[in-house]
Design a protein around this motif. Structure first.
Motif, PDB file in Angstrom:
ATOM      1  N   ASP A   1      57.497  43.214 -12.333  1.00  9.71           N
ATOM      2  CA  ASP A   1      57.255  42.032 -13.155  1.00  9.71           C
ATOM      3  C   ASP A   1      58.228  40.908 -12.826  1.00  9.71           C
ATOM      4  O   ASP A   1      57.931  39.733 -13.058  1.00  9.71           O
ATOM      5  N   ALA A   2      59.400  41.255 -12.308  1.00  7.73           N
ATOM      6  CA  ALA A   2      60.413  40.249 -11.986  1.00  7.73           C
ATOM      7  C   ALA A   2      59.873  39.268 -10.956  1.00  7.73           C
ATOM      8  O   ALA A   2      59.156  39.656 -10.023  1.00  7.73           O
ATOM      9  N   PRO A   3      60.190  37.975 -11.094  1.00  2.99           N
ATOM     10  CA  PRO A   3      59.718  36.990 -10.116  1.00  2.99           C
ATOM     11  C   PRO A   3      60.288  37.261  -8.723  1.00  2.99           C
ATOM     12  O   PRO A   3      61.470  37.590  -8.570  1.00  2.99           O
ATOM     13  N   LEU A   4      59.441  37.102  -7.731  1.00  2.00           N
ATOM     14  CA  LEU A   4      59.832  37.172  -6.324  1.00  2.00           C
ATOM     15  C   LEU A   4      59.535  35.801  -5.736  1.00  2.00           C
ATOM     16  O   LEU A   4      58.367  35.425  -5.583  1.00  2.00           O
ATOM     17  N   VAL A   5      60.573  35.037  -5.433  1.00  4.01           N
ATOM     18  CA  VAL A   5      60.427  33.618  -5.105  1.00  4.01           C
ATOM     19  C   VAL A   5      60.875  33.361  -3.673  1.00  4.01           C
ATOM     20  O   VAL A   5      61.988  33.729  -3.283  1.00  4.01           O
ATOM     21  N   LEU A   6      60.016  32.731  -2.885  1.00  8.45           N
ATOM     22  CA  LEU A   6      60.358  32.351  -1.522  1.00  8.45           C
ATOM     23  C   LEU A   6      60.555  30.854  -1.437  1.00  8.45           C
ATOM     24  O   LEU A   6      59.836  30.077  -2.069  1.00  8.45           O
ATOM     25  N   THR A   7      61.530  30.454  -0.642  1.00 10.93           N
ATOM     26  CA  THR A   7      61.757  29.038  -0.405  1.00 10.93           C
ATOM     27  C   THR A   7      62.406  28.850   0.952  1.00 10.93           C
ATOM     28  O   THR A   7      62.741  29.810   1.649  1.00 10.93           O
ATOM     29  N   GLY A   8      62.590  27.601   1.329  1.00 10.20           N
ATOM     30  CA  GLY A   8      63.193  27.260   2.614  1.00 10.20           C
ATOM     31  C   GLY A   8      63.417  25.768   2.663  1.00 10.20           C
ATOM     32  O   GLY A   8      63.680  25.145   1.639  1.00 10.20           O
ATOM     33  N   ALA A   9      63.290  25.190   3.829  1.00  9.44           N
ATOM     34  CA  ALA A   9      63.544  23.753   3.980  1.00  9.44           C
ATOM     35  C   ALA A   9      62.765  23.213   5.163  1.00  9.44           C
ATOM     36  O   ALA A   9      62.443  23.944   6.110  1.00  9.44           O
ATOM     37  N   MET A  10      62.500  21.926   5.116  1.00 12.51           N
ATOM     38  CA  MET A  10      61.893  21.216   6.226  1.00 12.51           C
ATOM     39  C   MET A  10      62.913  20.358   6.965  1.00 12.51           C
ATOM     40  O   MET A  10      62.709  19.991   8.111  1.00 12.51           O
ATOM     41  N   ARG A  11      64.004  20.011   6.282  1.00 17.81           N
ATOM     42  CA  ARG A  11      65.095  19.257   6.908  1.00 17.81           C
ATOM     43  C   ARG A  11      66.348  20.117   6.886  1.00 17.81           C
ATOM     44  O   ARG A  11      66.777  20.574   5.827  1.00 17.81           O
ATOM     45  N   ASN A  12      66.966  20.288   8.048  1.00 17.81           N
ATOM     46  CA  ASN A  12      68.143  21.152   8.094  1.00 17.81           C
ATOM     47  C   ASN A  12      69.378  20.428   7.557  1.00 17.81           C
ATOM     48  O   ASN A  12      69.367  19.199   7.391  1.00 17.81           O
ATOM     49  N   PRO A  13      70.463  21.168   7.272  1.00 17.01           N
ATOM     50  CA  PRO A  13      71.623  20.576   6.610  1.00 17.01           C
ATOM     51  C   PRO A  13      72.339  19.472   7.389  1.00 17.01           C
ATOM     52  O   PRO A  13      73.152  18.752   6.800  1.00 17.01           O
ATOM     53  N   THR A  14      72.055  19.313   8.685  1.00 20.08           N
ATOM     54  CA  THR A  14      72.713  18.269   9.456  1.00 20.08           C
ATOM     55  C   THR A  14      71.991  16.928   9.351  1.00 20.08           C
ATOM     56  O   THR A  14      72.503  15.914   9.835  1.00 20.08           O
ATOM     57  N   LEU A  15      70.814  16.905   8.740  1.00 22.46           N
ATOM     58  CA  LEU A  15      70.025  15.688   8.648  1.00 22.46           C
ATOM     59  C   LEU A  15      70.266  14.970   7.321  1.00 22.46           C
ATOM     60  O   LEU A  15      70.700  15.580   6.343  1.00 22.46           O
ATOM     61  N   ALA A  16      69.956  13.695   7.301  1.00 17.81           N
ATOM     62  CA  ALA A  16      70.039  12.951   6.050  1.00 17.81           C
ATOM     63  C   ALA A  16      68.987  13.467   5.078  1.00 17.81           C
ATOM     64  O   ALA A  16      67.826  13.654   5.443  1.00 17.81           O
ATOM     65  N   GLY A  17      69.404  13.717   3.840  1.00 20.59           N
ATOM     66  CA  GLY A  17      68.463  14.172   2.821  1.00 20.59           C
ATOM     67  C   GLY A  17      67.905  15.556   3.038  1.00 20.59           C
ATOM     68  O   GLY A  17      66.689  15.751   2.900  1.00 20.59           O
ATOM     69  N   PRO A  18      68.735  16.548   3.345  1.00 23.51           N
ATOM     70  CA  PRO A  18      68.192  17.903   3.504  1.00 23.51           C
ATOM     71  C   PRO A  18      67.595  18.383   2.184  1.00 23.51           C
ATOM     72  O   PRO A  18      68.155  18.172   1.111  1.00 23.51           O
ATOM     73  N   ASP A  19      66.437  19.043   2.273  1.00 19.44           N
ATOM     74  CA  ASP A  19      65.766  19.496   1.057  1.00 19.44           C
ATOM     75  C   ASP A  19      66.116  20.919   0.663  1.00 19.44           C
ATOM     76  O   ASP A  19      65.753  21.372  -0.435  1.00 19.44           O
ATOM     77  N   GLY A  20      66.844  21.625   1.518  1.00 22.83           N
ATOM     78  CA  GLY A  20      67.174  23.020   1.233  1.00 22.83           C
ATOM     79  C   GLY A  20      67.921  23.238  -0.072  1.00 22.83           C
ATOM     80  O   GLY A  20      67.553  24.125  -0.858  1.00 22.83           O
ATOM     81  N   PRO A  21      69.010  22.474  -0.353  1.00 20.82           N
ATOM     82  CA  PRO A  21      69.740  22.713  -1.602  1.00 20.82           C
ATOM     83  C   PRO A  21      68.874  22.569  -2.851  1.00 20.82           C
ATOM     84  O   PRO A  21      68.941  23.400  -3.760  1.00 20.82           O
TER      85      PRO A  21
END
Length: 317
Positions: A98-118
């Protein structure tokens, strides 16, 4: 025990030539300290998502289940986005918690302006800890949207809004840190993990197609997923080859469009869905080709025969 965070690599962890481990990844996320549940980081061997295997994904599923059995209220998995819609669906098919299983990631890596990962990681952690997300199976959280693994697709090669659910829309949103689940999907019983391998080819029909190409691709396979035109049509010249294949292996009919269902009996011209189903092809319903292949391979790996495959697609397609 806090929320279990499994890191698999991907754009979200790419920092130039180096890769960020879970500690460095979470250190870059303002707001994680406000969560009611801490993150219990478990770094896995980083693998580009294009190189992930069924066995690796199923091993993560077992580790995630073990974490929940040990007391984790939810699980977050970070990985690359290339195959995320497929890995999420595979996890959803076997997830029995029943516990949520959540997947995520990013399209912009941490070296780019405005990374979406965080922002994605923070939203995913909030969803993993949220009571309204329990019992929903595997979820994909991107861009403050919550998507069911069953319906989500990657629809753009670079946009941070790439993950959408064309047939249903998102299940909910993360708004000012609050998890709002607006609708809940119907959940099917989890499937057992496979006990054997299975070879499943995916064939996408194209203009002026050649039956010899289809026959060559299907050689040595245990089954075929067919991505047909529109509502499930093919060039008439392919029908004899498809009829022959369907007589000796499961052939699942899907649409290459990426949204909407194949039909069953609207068109009756040569190469129509009516003709194909009359020759024994299996109706893939609303499952798009990539996810149909995941389901078909999982079923065959568990020993399902053609009738069991057809029944499973009737329930889940």
């Amino acid at each position: 025990m806090g929320i279990a965070l499994f890191t698999l690599g991907g754009t979200i962890s790419m920092a130039g030539a180096a890769r960020l481990d879970g500690a460095a990844l979470t250190a870059a996320v303002p707001g994680l300290e406000t969560l009611d549940e801490p993150l219990d980081i478990q770094d896995l061997e980083p693998v580009g998502s294009g190189s992930l295997t069924f066995a690796q994904v199923l091993a993560v599923a077992e580790s995630a289940s073990a974490a929940v059995r040990a007391g984790a209220p939810g699980v977050v998995i970070t990985q690359g986005t290339d195959t995320l819609e497929e890995t999420a669906y595979l996890l959803d098919l076997v997830w029995a918690q029943d516990a949520p299983l959540v997947l995520t990631g990013a399209m912009r890596n941490p070296t780019l302006a405005g990374p979406d990962g965080p922002a994605n990681l923070l939203a995913a952690a909030r969803v993993a800890a949220a009571a309204p997300a329990r019992g929903l199976g595997a979820l994909v959280v991107f861009n403050d949207e919550i998507h069911a693994a069953r319906w989500v697709r990657k629809t753009h090669s670079t946009s941070t809004a790439t993950f959408v659910s064309p047939d249903t829309g998102p299940l909910g949103h993360v708004i000012e840190g609050r998890v709002r689940v607006l609708t809940a999907p119907v959940r099917c019983a989890p499937l057992p993990p496979p006990t054997a391998g299975a070879r499943v080819a995916l064939y996408t029909v194209t203009l002026d197609d050649d039956p010899d190409t289809l026959t060559a691709l299907a050689a040595g396979q245990d089954a075929v997923v067919l991505a047909g035109f529109g509502v499930g049509h093919v060039p008439a010249v392919l029908v004899p080859a498809l009829a022959e294949l369907a007589a000796r292996m499961p052939v699942v009919l899907t649409s290459r469009t990426g949204a909407g269902s194949v039909l069953r009996s609207t068109y009756r011209s040569p190469g129509s869905e009516t003709e194909l189903l009359s020759h024994g092809l299996i109706d893939g319903g609303l499952l798009h080709p990539y996810k149909a292949r995941v389901l078909l391979r999982l079923l065959l790996g568990s020993g399902a025969d053609r009738d069991a495959v057809a029944a499973a697609f009737a329930e889940r397609g």
